[in-house]
Design a protein around this motif. Structure first.
Motif, short mmCIF file in Angstrom:
data_model
loop_
_atom_site.label_atom_id
_atom_site.label_comp_id
_atom_site.label_asym_id
_atom_site.label_seq_id
_atom_site.Cartn_x
_atom_site.Cartn_y
_atom_site.Cartn_z
N PHE A 60 0.80 -1.22 0.00
CA PHE A 60 0.00 0.00 0.00
C PHE A 60 0.84 1.27 0.00
O PHE A 60 0.39 2.29 -0.52
CB PHE A 60 -1.02 -0.03 1.15
CG PHE A 60 -2.15 -0.97 0.84
CD1 PHE A 60 -3.10 -0.66 -0.12
CD2 PHE A 60 -2.25 -2.18 1.50
CE1 PHE A 60 -4.13 -1.54 -0.43
CE2 PHE A 60 -3.29 -3.07 1.21
CZ PHE A 60 -4.22 -2.75 0.25
N ILE A 61 2.05 1.22 0.52
CA ILE A 61 2.94 2.38 0.39
C ILE A 61 3.34 2.53 -1.07
O ILE A 61 3.36 3.64 -1.61
CB ILE A 61 4.18 2.24 1.30
CG1 ILE A 61 3.77 2.28 2.77
CG2 ILE A 61 5.21 3.34 0.99
CD1 ILE A 61 4.87 1.86 3.74
N GLY A 62 3.62 1.41 -1.72
CA GLY A 62 3.96 1.45 -3.15
C GLY A 62 2.80 1.90 -4.00
O GLY A 62 2.98 2.57 -5.02
N LEU A 90 11.10 -1.76 8.33
CA LEU A 90 11.22 -1.45 6.90
C LEU A 90 12.10 -0.22 6.67
O LEU A 90 12.87 -0.16 5.70
CB LEU A 90 9.83 -1.24 6.29
CG LEU A 90 8.94 -2.49 6.23
CD1 LEU A 90 7.54 -2.12 5.75
CD2 LEU A 90 9.56 -3.57 5.36
N ILE A 91 11.99 0.76 7.55
CA ILE A 91 12.82 1.96 7.44
C ILE A 91 14.28 1.63 7.76
O ILE A 91 15.19 2.01 7.03
CB ILE A 91 12.27 3.09 8.36
CG1 ILE A 91 10.92 3.59 7.80
CG2 ILE A 91 13.28 4.23 8.48
CD1 ILE A 91 10.14 4.48 8.75
N SER A 97 11.10 5.06 3.24
CA SER A 97 11.56 6.32 3.81
C SER A 97 10.36 7.04 4.40
O SER A 97 9.23 6.89 3.93
CB SER A 97 12.25 7.19 2.75
OG SER A 97 11.31 7.62 1.79
N SER A 98 10.62 7.80 5.45
CA SER A 98 9.57 8.54 6.15
C SER A 98 9.98 10.00 6.21
O SER A 98 11.09 10.31 6.65
CB SER A 98 9.39 7.97 7.56
OG SER A 98 8.51 8.76 8.31
N HIS A 109 5.00 11.01 6.07
CA HIS A 109 4.67 10.54 4.73
C HIS A 109 5.64 9.43 4.35
O HIS A 109 6.84 9.54 4.57
CB HIS A 109 4.74 11.68 3.72
CG HIS A 109 3.69 12.73 3.96
ND1 HIS A 109 2.48 12.70 3.34
CD2 HIS A 109 3.68 13.80 4.79
CE1 HIS A 109 1.75 13.72 3.77
NE2 HIS A 109 2.46 14.39 4.65
N LEU A 110 5.10 8.38 3.77
CA LEU A 110 5.87 7.17 3.50
C LEU A 110 6.07 6.95 2.01
O LEU A 110 5.15 7.13 1.21
CB LEU A 110 5.15 5.96 4.11
CG LEU A 110 4.84 6.07 5.60
CD1 LEU A 110 3.89 4.96 6.03
CD2 LEU A 110 6.12 6.06 6.41
N HIS A 111 7.28 6.56 1.66
CA HIS A 111 7.63 6.23 0.28
C HIS A 111 8.49 4.98 0.29
O HIS A 111 9.26 4.76 1.22
CB HIS A 111 8.45 7.36 -0.36
CG HIS A 111 7.70 8.62 -0.57
ND1 HIS A 111 7.47 9.53 0.42
CD2 HIS A 111 7.12 9.12 -1.68
CE1 HIS A 111 6.78 10.55 -0.06
NE2 HIS A 111 6.56 10.32 -1.34
#
Length: 170
Positions: A60-62, A90-91, A97-98, A109-111
């Motif tokens: 879902f981040i992707g 994950l980070i 990345s946050s 915000h997450l990527h």
């Protein structure tokens, strides 16, 4: 309320009668299909000491780069503590990345990183291959019916989230 579902009068609710046995078989088929659907990603993630929670977060981040932690909480329906544990891993492992929100400094915000996008692609490719083969075998009418059934099973809030995600066109 138009939530994208077909009205019951059009679907023909009164024309379909399923026995408890047929419903049980459908339920069991769904359980076993889900095991198959998650088996390939589970094997890939096991080598990394990750589980399905990591997979869902990565997916879902992707799917919605820049999504907030709160939005991800709503989509996944997990506790903040549980999600934070997954995100920290994950980070730390360089997959996500946050960044702090510009308007609201409390937002994160997450990527996916490049490595995260590669992993997401590998996991999704495995599931798409399984879906593609099943859909090809079932045929277009069955595929449309399957999607209708899945959408009809969603709670209204989840259906709204699904519709928003689907309509992003990514």
């Amino acid at each position: 309320m138009n939530d994208g579902r077909i009205p019951s009068a059009v679907r023909g609710d009164s024309l379909l009668f399923l026995t408890d046995e047929q419903l049980r078989q459908g339920s069991e088929a769904m359980f076993f299909a889900y095991r198959g659907f998650t088996a390939d990603p589970d094997r890939i993630l096991a080598d990394m000491a990750y589980g399905r929670a990591h997979h869902r977060a990565i997916h879902f981040i992707g799917r919605a780069p820049g999504t907030t932690v709160n939005n991800l909480l709503n989509i996944l329906g997990v506790t903040k503590q549980s999600l934070n544990r997954v995100l920290r891993t994950l980070i730390a492992d360089g997959l996500v990345s946050s960044t702090q929100g510009r308007a609201d400094k409390r937002e994160r915000h997450l990527h996916l990183t490049e490595e995260g996008r590669t992993l997401e692609q590998t996991l999704s490719d495995a599931q798409r291959a399984r879906l593609r083969a099943a859909f090809r075998d079932a045929g277009p009418e069955a595929v449309a019916g399957f999607r209708t059934v899945l959408e009809a099973m969603m709670d209204p809030e989840m259906h709204a989230s699904y519709t928003r995600l689907r309509d992003t066109g990514s």
